[in-house]
Design a protein around this motif. Structure first.
Motif, PDB file in Angstrom:
ATOM      1  N   ASP A  46       0.802  -1.207   0.000  1.00 29.09           N
ATOM      2  CA  ASP A  46       0.000   0.000   0.000  1.00 29.09           C
ATOM      3  C   ASP A  46       0.843   1.268   0.000  1.00 29.09           C
ATOM      4  OD1 ASP A  46      -2.243  -1.455  -0.041  1.00 29.09           O
ATOM      5  OD2 ASP A  46      -2.732  -1.237   2.090  1.00 29.09           O
ATOM      6  N   PRO A  98      -8.610   0.430  -8.166  1.00 31.95           N
ATOM      7  CA  PRO A  98      -9.006   1.271  -7.023  1.00 31.95           C
ATOM      8  C   PRO A  98      -8.369   2.650  -7.110  1.00 31.95           C
ATOM      9  CG  PRO A  98      -7.401  -0.374  -6.349  1.00 31.95           C
ATOM     10  CD  PRO A  98      -7.777  -0.712  -7.747  1.00 31.95           C
ATOM     11  N   SER A 100      -7.412   6.481  -4.879  1.00 34.51           N
ATOM     12  CA  SER A 100      -7.247   7.214  -3.619  1.00 34.51           C
ATOM     13  C   SER A 100      -8.126   8.453  -3.705  1.00 34.51           C
ATOM     14  CB  SER A 100      -5.781   7.602  -3.412  1.00 34.51           C
ATOM     15  OG  SER A 100      -4.970   6.465  -3.287  1.00 34.51           O
ATOM     16  N   GLU A 132     -14.296  -1.538  -4.096  1.00 32.72           N
ATOM     17  CA  GLU A 132     -14.227  -2.004  -2.699  1.00 32.72           C
ATOM     18  C   GLU A 132     -12.859  -1.759  -2.063  1.00 32.72           C
ATOM     19  OE1 GLU A 132     -13.193  -6.672  -3.858  1.00 32.72           O
ATOM     20  OE2 GLU A 132     -15.027  -6.172  -2.767  1.00 32.72           O
ATOM     21  N   ARG A 133     -11.827  -1.549  -2.897  1.00 32.22           N
ATOM     22  CA  ARG A 133     -10.490  -1.326  -2.352  1.00 32.22           C
ATOM     23  C   ARG A 133     -10.086   0.149  -2.370  1.00 32.22           C
ATOM     24  NH1 ARG A 133      -6.209  -4.523  -5.237  1.00 32.22           N
ATOM     25  NH2 ARG A 133      -4.939  -3.733  -3.514  1.00 32.22           N
ATOM     26  N   ASP A 134     -10.993   1.020  -2.693  1.00 32.15           N
ATOM     27  CA  ASP A 134     -10.688   2.453  -2.640  1.00 32.15           C
ATOM     28  C   ASP A 134     -10.251   2.838  -1.233  1.00 32.15           C
ATOM     29  OD1 ASP A 134     -11.333   2.788  -5.267  1.00 32.15           O
ATOM     30  OD2 ASP A 134     -13.165   3.926  -4.931  1.00 32.15           O
ATOM     31  N   GLU A 135      -9.342   3.794  -1.160  1.00 27.59           N
ATOM     32  CA  GLU A 135      -8.959   4.343   0.135  1.00 27.59           C
ATOM     33  C   GLU A 135      -9.434   5.793   0.215  1.00 27.59           C
ATOM     34  OE1 GLU A 135      -4.743   4.411   0.640  1.00 27.59           O
ATOM     35  OE2 GLU A 135      -4.477   6.127  -0.694  1.00 27.59           O
ATOM     36  N   TYR A 136      -9.705   6.234   1.437  1.00 24.50           N
ATOM     37  CA  TYR A 136     -10.262   7.568   1.639  1.00 24.50           C
ATOM     38  C   TYR A 136      -9.487   8.301   2.735  1.00 24.50           C
ATOM     39  CZ  TYR A 136     -14.267   5.159  -0.482  1.00 24.50           C
ATOM     40  OH  TYR A 136     -15.074   4.413  -1.302  1.00 24.50           O
ATOM     41  N   ARG A 151      -5.783   8.193   5.989  1.00 25.77           N
ATOM     42  CA  ARG A 151      -6.008   7.167   4.980  1.00 25.77           C
ATOM     43  C   ARG A 151      -6.619   5.892   5.560  1.00 25.77           C
ATOM     44  NH1 ARG A 151      -0.718   5.502   1.808  1.00 25.77           N
ATOM     45  NH2 ARG A 151      -0.437   4.162   3.607  1.00 25.77           N
ATOM     46  N   THR A 152      -7.743   5.474   4.970  1.00 28.49           N
ATOM     47  CA  THR A 152      -8.440   4.297   5.462  1.00 28.49           C
ATOM     48  C   THR A 152      -9.260   3.681   4.338  1.00 28.49           C
ATOM     49  OG1 THR A 152     -10.050   3.456   7.074  1.00 28.49           O
ATOM     50  CG2 THR A 152     -10.431   5.655   6.216  1.00 28.49           C
ATOM     51  N   ARG A 153      -9.489   2.391   4.445  1.00 31.06           N
ATOM     52  CA  ARG A 153     -10.421   1.722   3.532  1.00 31.06           C
ATOM     53  C   ARG A 153     -11.767   1.485   4.205  1.00 31.06           C
ATOM     54  NH1 ARG A 153      -6.481  -2.912   0.911  1.00 31.06           N
ATOM     55  NH2 ARG A 153      -5.138  -1.498  -0.268  1.00 31.06           N
ATOM     56  N   SER A 155     -14.922   2.709   4.824  1.00 25.31           N
ATOM     57  CA  SER A 155     -15.814   3.764   4.353  1.00 25.31           C
ATOM     58  C   SER A 155     -16.827   4.177   5.418  1.00 25.31           C
ATOM     59  CB  SER A 155     -16.548   3.307   3.089  1.00 25.31           C
ATOM     60  OG  SER A 155     -17.209   2.069   3.312  1.00 25.31           O
TER      61      SER A 155
END
Length: 327
Positions: A46, A98, A100, A132-136, A151-153, A155
């Motif tokens: 990651d 995915p 960011s 489903e693997r997007d990070e936010y 940064r986290t997955r 949601s």
């Protein structure tokens, strides 16, 4: 030498030999530790790998006359012009990869009433449709910009942070966007986007509009701006100014600005943005005559549709500054 003295001498001799043997072993062990290469930790998948390169990367959206996303095109269907010169595409992908995503949420006093709740509900629709693997990460801003969630997955954590947020204060929109672009420079995925949810008004930023615009032109971050306008905003000078600001920030980055009028329209727009992120093309090339002189270089991407397809429309960033940047 008496027996007692011989025994004491023998014990002392054994102790000395033991001490020197231990010291020699320790020295050899220490020398071995210094001479043996240590295995470096394997980087987390990651974590972005940073190298210096003159590779120009583009995120390209292709639609038809009805605004529907067009997928399944090959590298041969695209032509990239850098300063009007055609370039050789060295990287091409149309994978559902995915992204960011930086969620930048206006929590200033101008977002009071039901504006923030409607936007939060629509954001939930965006997350449901996203990869489903997007990070936010989440940035909230009023009088100043604050990183509310790194940064986290997860949601749900993003939505939870916005559940009890209180709207108050002035609006530092430019500062929040500036922080978001800088955060995305160290993000996991090469596909990077900002979801900016605001009425577009700024009255408390340290950075200026022109400084933020310059940063966006230097970066490969796409801004999708959602203008949350109330009934009193439509047609007012502040409302029109806010729309113009959001339009320009989105346009210069290769994104789009939306101004929904109803809750149903807002939900549809958030879902549409999520789908767009999943149906984009990634293109990379190395300019043939690249000179790191800091000049602005214009890019134009053209698509030559396969036989039988109607005219297609391309959207991407307009250019870049000729500097060697970390990637």
């Amino acid at each position: 030498m008496r027996r007692h003295d011989r025994r004491r001498f023998f014990i002392a001799l054994v102790s000395c030999l033991t001490f020197f043997a231990t010291a020699i072993n320790a020295q050899q062990s220490f020398a071995q530790d210094l001479s043996t290469p240590r295995r470096l930790p394997i980087p987390n998948e990651d974590q972005p790998v940073i190298i210096n390169t003159d590779l120009v990367t583009l995120t390209v959206t292709v639609t038809d006359t009805y605004g529907r996303y067009v997928t399944g095109l090959d590298k041969k269907h695209f032509t990239v012009f850098d300063e009007k010169e055609p370039q050789d595409i060295v990287f091409f992908s149309d994978d559902d990869a995915p992204a960011s995503v930086g969620v930048i949420f206006d929590v200033s006093g101008s977002m009071s009433g039901d504006k923030i709740q409607r936007a939060r509900q629509a954001l939930a629709r965006f997350i449901e449709t996203s990869h489903e693997r997007d990070e936010y990460f989440l940035i909230g801003f009023n009088s100043r910009a604050q990183l509310l969630l790194d940064r986290t997955r997860d949601s749900n954590a993003v939505l939870s942070k916005l559940t009890f947020v209180e709207t108050k204060g002035y609006t530092a929109l430019y500062d929040a966007c500036y922080l978001g672009v800088e955060k995305l420079a160290r993000s996991t995925y090469p596909k990077r986007a900002i979801l900016l949810i605001s009425d577009g008004q700024d009255n408390n930023s340290r950075y200026t509009f022109n400084e933020l615009r310059r940063l966006l032109k230097e970066s490969d971050v796409i801004i999708y701006a959602i203008g949350i306008m109330g009934s009193n905003d439509a047609g007012s000078s502040l409302g029109m100014q806010g729309q113009a600001i959001l339009d320009e920030l989105a346009s210069v980055s290769g994104g789009r600005a939306f101004f929904p009028q109803t809750t149903a329209e807002m939900n549809e727009i958030f879902e549409r943005i999520a789908l767009e992120l999943r149906h984009q093309y990634s293109i990379g090339y190395r300019p043939k005559d690249f000179v790191p002189d800091g000049r602005w270089r214009r890019i134009k991407v053209k698509v030559n549709p396969p036989r039988g397809l109607p005219r297609l429309y391309v959207r991407s960033r307009e250019g870049y500054y000729a500097i060697v940047k970390p990637r």
